[in-house]
Structures are given as structure tokens and as C-alpha cells.
Scaffold this motif. Sequence first.
Motif, PDB file in Angstrom:
ATOM      1  N   ALA A 151      74.167   7.897  40.757  1.00  0.00           N
ATOM      2  CA  ALA A 151      74.071   6.655  41.535  1.00  0.00           C
ATOM      3  C   ALA A 151      75.297   6.463  42.419  1.00  0.00           C
ATOM      4  CB  ALA A 151      73.906   5.464  40.590  1.00  0.00           C
ATOM      5  N   VAL A 152      76.459   6.831  41.936  1.00  0.00           N
ATOM      6  CA  VAL A 152      77.682   6.679  42.730  1.00  0.00           C
ATOM      7  C   VAL A 152      77.654   7.603  43.939  1.00  0.00           C
ATOM      8  CG1 VAL A 152      80.168   7.124  42.701  1.00  0.00           C
ATOM      9  CG2 VAL A 152      79.122   5.870  40.841  1.00  0.00           C
ATOM     10  N   SER A 153      77.167   8.802  43.776  1.00  0.00           N
ATOM     11  CA  SER A 153      77.191   9.776  44.866  1.00  0.00           C
ATOM     12  C   SER A 153      75.982   9.671  45.805  1.00  0.00           C
ATOM     13  CB  SER A 153      77.275  11.189  44.304  1.00  0.00           C
ATOM     14  OG  SER A 153      76.128  11.468  43.532  1.00  0.00           O
ATOM     15  N   ASN A 154      75.002   8.823  45.495  1.00  0.00           N
ATOM     16  CA  ASN A 154      73.814   8.676  46.331  1.00  0.00           C
ATOM     17  C   ASN A 154      74.146   7.783  47.529  1.00  0.00           C
ATOM     18  OD1 ASN A 154      71.300   8.460  47.428  1.00  0.00           O
ATOM     19  ND2 ASN A 154      70.325   7.595  45.613  1.00  0.00           N
ATOM     20  N   ILE A 155      74.156   8.352  48.719  1.00  0.00           N
ATOM     21  CA  ILE A 155      74.533   7.578  49.911  1.00  0.00           C
ATOM     22  C   ILE A 155      73.401   6.682  50.406  1.00  0.00           C
ATOM     23  CG2 ILE A 155      76.259   9.242  50.645  1.00  0.00           C
ATOM     24  CD1 ILE A 155      74.231  10.289  52.684  1.00  0.00           C
ATOM     25  N   ASN A 156      72.191   6.863  49.885  1.00  0.00           N
ATOM     26  CA  ASN A 156      71.056   6.051  50.318  1.00  0.00           C
ATOM     27  C   ASN A 156      71.024   4.695  49.616  1.00  0.00           C
ATOM     28  OD1 ASN A 156      70.154   8.093  52.030  1.00  0.00           O
ATOM     29  ND2 ASN A 156      69.041   9.078  50.370  1.00  0.00           N
ATOM     30  N   LEU A 157      71.769   4.536  48.528  1.00  0.00           N
ATOM     31  CA  LEU A 157      71.811   3.247  47.831  1.00  0.00           C
ATOM     32  C   LEU A 157      72.701   2.271  48.591  1.00  0.00           C
ATOM     33  CD1 LEU A 157      72.179   4.233  44.066  1.00  0.00           C
ATOM     34  CD2 LEU A 157      70.182   3.301  45.198  1.00  0.00           C
ATOM     35  N   PRO A 158      72.415   0.980  48.465  1.00  0.00           N
ATOM     36  CA  PRO A 158      73.311  -0.008  49.081  1.00  0.00           C
ATOM     37  C   PRO A 158      74.697   0.036  48.438  1.00  0.00           C
ATOM     38  CG  PRO A 158      71.258  -1.029  48.365  1.00  0.00           C
ATOM     39  CD  PRO A 158      71.245   0.373  47.867  1.00  0.00           C
ATOM     40  N   LEU A 159      75.670  -0.410  49.181  1.00  0.00           N
ATOM     41  CA  LEU A 159      77.062  -0.357  48.728  1.00  0.00           C
ATOM     42  C   LEU A 159      77.273  -1.155  47.445  1.00  0.00           C
ATOM     43  CD1 LEU A 159      79.870   0.691  49.404  1.00  0.00           C
ATOM     44  CD2 LEU A 159      80.270  -1.416  50.676  1.00  0.00           C
ATOM     45  N   GLU A 160      76.584  -2.294  47.307  1.00  0.00           N
ATOM     46  CA  GLU A 160      76.763  -3.128  46.109  1.00  0.00           C
ATOM     47  C   GLU A 160      76.316  -2.394  44.844  1.00  0.00           C
ATOM     48  OE1 GLU A 160      74.899  -4.293  48.778  1.00  0.00           O
ATOM     49  OE2 GLU A 160      76.628  -5.306  49.692  1.00  0.00           O
ATOM     50  N   GLU A 161      75.172  -1.715  44.940  1.00  0.00           N
ATOM     51  CA  GLU A 161      74.671  -0.973  43.773  1.00  0.00           C
ATOM     52  C   GLU A 161      75.607   0.175  43.420  1.00  0.00           C
ATOM     53  OE1 GLU A 161      70.614   0.261  43.864  1.00  0.00           O
ATOM     54  OE2 GLU A 161      69.953  -1.596  44.810  1.00  0.00           O
ATOM     55  N   ARG A 162      76.147   0.833  44.429  1.00  0.00           N
ATOM     56  CA  ARG A 162      77.079   1.934  44.166  1.00  0.00           C
ATOM     57  C   ARG A 162      78.358   1.417  43.517  1.00  0.00           C
ATOM     58  NH1 ARG A 162      77.620   5.291  49.539  1.00  0.00           N
ATOM     59  NH2 ARG A 162      78.931   6.576  48.199  1.00  0.00           N
ATOM     60  N   MET A 163      78.835   0.266  43.953  1.00  0.00           N
ATOM     61  CA  MET A 163      80.046  -0.311  43.351  1.00  0.00           C
ATOM     62  C   MET A 163      79.788  -0.751  41.908  1.00  0.00           C
ATOM     63  SD  MET A 163      82.616  -0.050  45.182  1.00  0.00           S
ATOM     64  CE  MET A 163      82.228   1.344  46.182  1.00  0.00           C
ATOM     65  N   GLU A 164      78.598  -1.275  41.653  1.00  0.00           N
ATOM     66  CA  GLU A 164      78.239  -1.630  40.268  1.00  0.00           C
ATOM     67  C   GLU A 164      78.213  -0.382  39.389  1.00  0.00           C
ATOM     68  OE1 GLU A 164      74.554  -3.729  40.266  1.00  0.00           O
ATOM     69  OE2 GLU A 164      75.357  -5.386  41.476  1.00  0.00           O
TER      70      GLU A 164
END
Length: 101
Positions: A30-43
Motif C-alpha cells: 500500500a505504501v509503494s502503490n502510487i495509484n492510492l491517494p496520499l492520505e491512504e498511503r500516509m495511513e
Amino acid sequence: MARKSVKNRNLKRIKIANKLREKRNGLKIAVSNINLPLEERMEAVNALQKLPRDASKCRQRHRCGFCGRQRAYNRLTGLCRMHMRSAIIQGMVPGMHKASW
């Protein structure tokens, strides 16, 4: 011979890493997936940081099966150099023999 507490600490790390492997891998994806929104990646980053340190596989050490020595470990046999030498002399490791010239 390694202390018993050091061996037990390493076994504890192995158990924790195996228990949290799937969760940790999912968060890293999830952290490395660039298609996710920034908020989800930070979570996902925050959740990954809240996992125990020992959940990481890189904190484990390979240790000799007999004495628990961490240095001079051979992955093929799972033994340190001293016990591997004695096992080779006794003929317990197929395909290996003590060098002599």
C-alpha cells in the motif's frame, strides 16, 4: 556458546515476524502503490511504523543449530564453522570432506 537469552530473543523475533508477515507485506504494498491517494498511503506508513520492530525479517540472525553462534554460519548445513568441520570429519555432510594436502 551463545547465551540462552540471546537464542530465545532470536526465536521470539522469528515468531513475531512470521505472525505479522502478511500484514506487513500488505502495508508495504500500500505504501509503494502510487495509484492510492496520499492520505491512504500516509495511513499505511503510520500503521507500518506502529508495528513492532521485531516484525521485520532483517532483525533476525542466522545461528548455529548446536551452539547458537552467529558468526561463521554456513547456510548449507545450518552450522557454524567449528561444528561444520566436526560434521564433515564424521561424514555427516554428503559431498564434503576435509581438505588435506
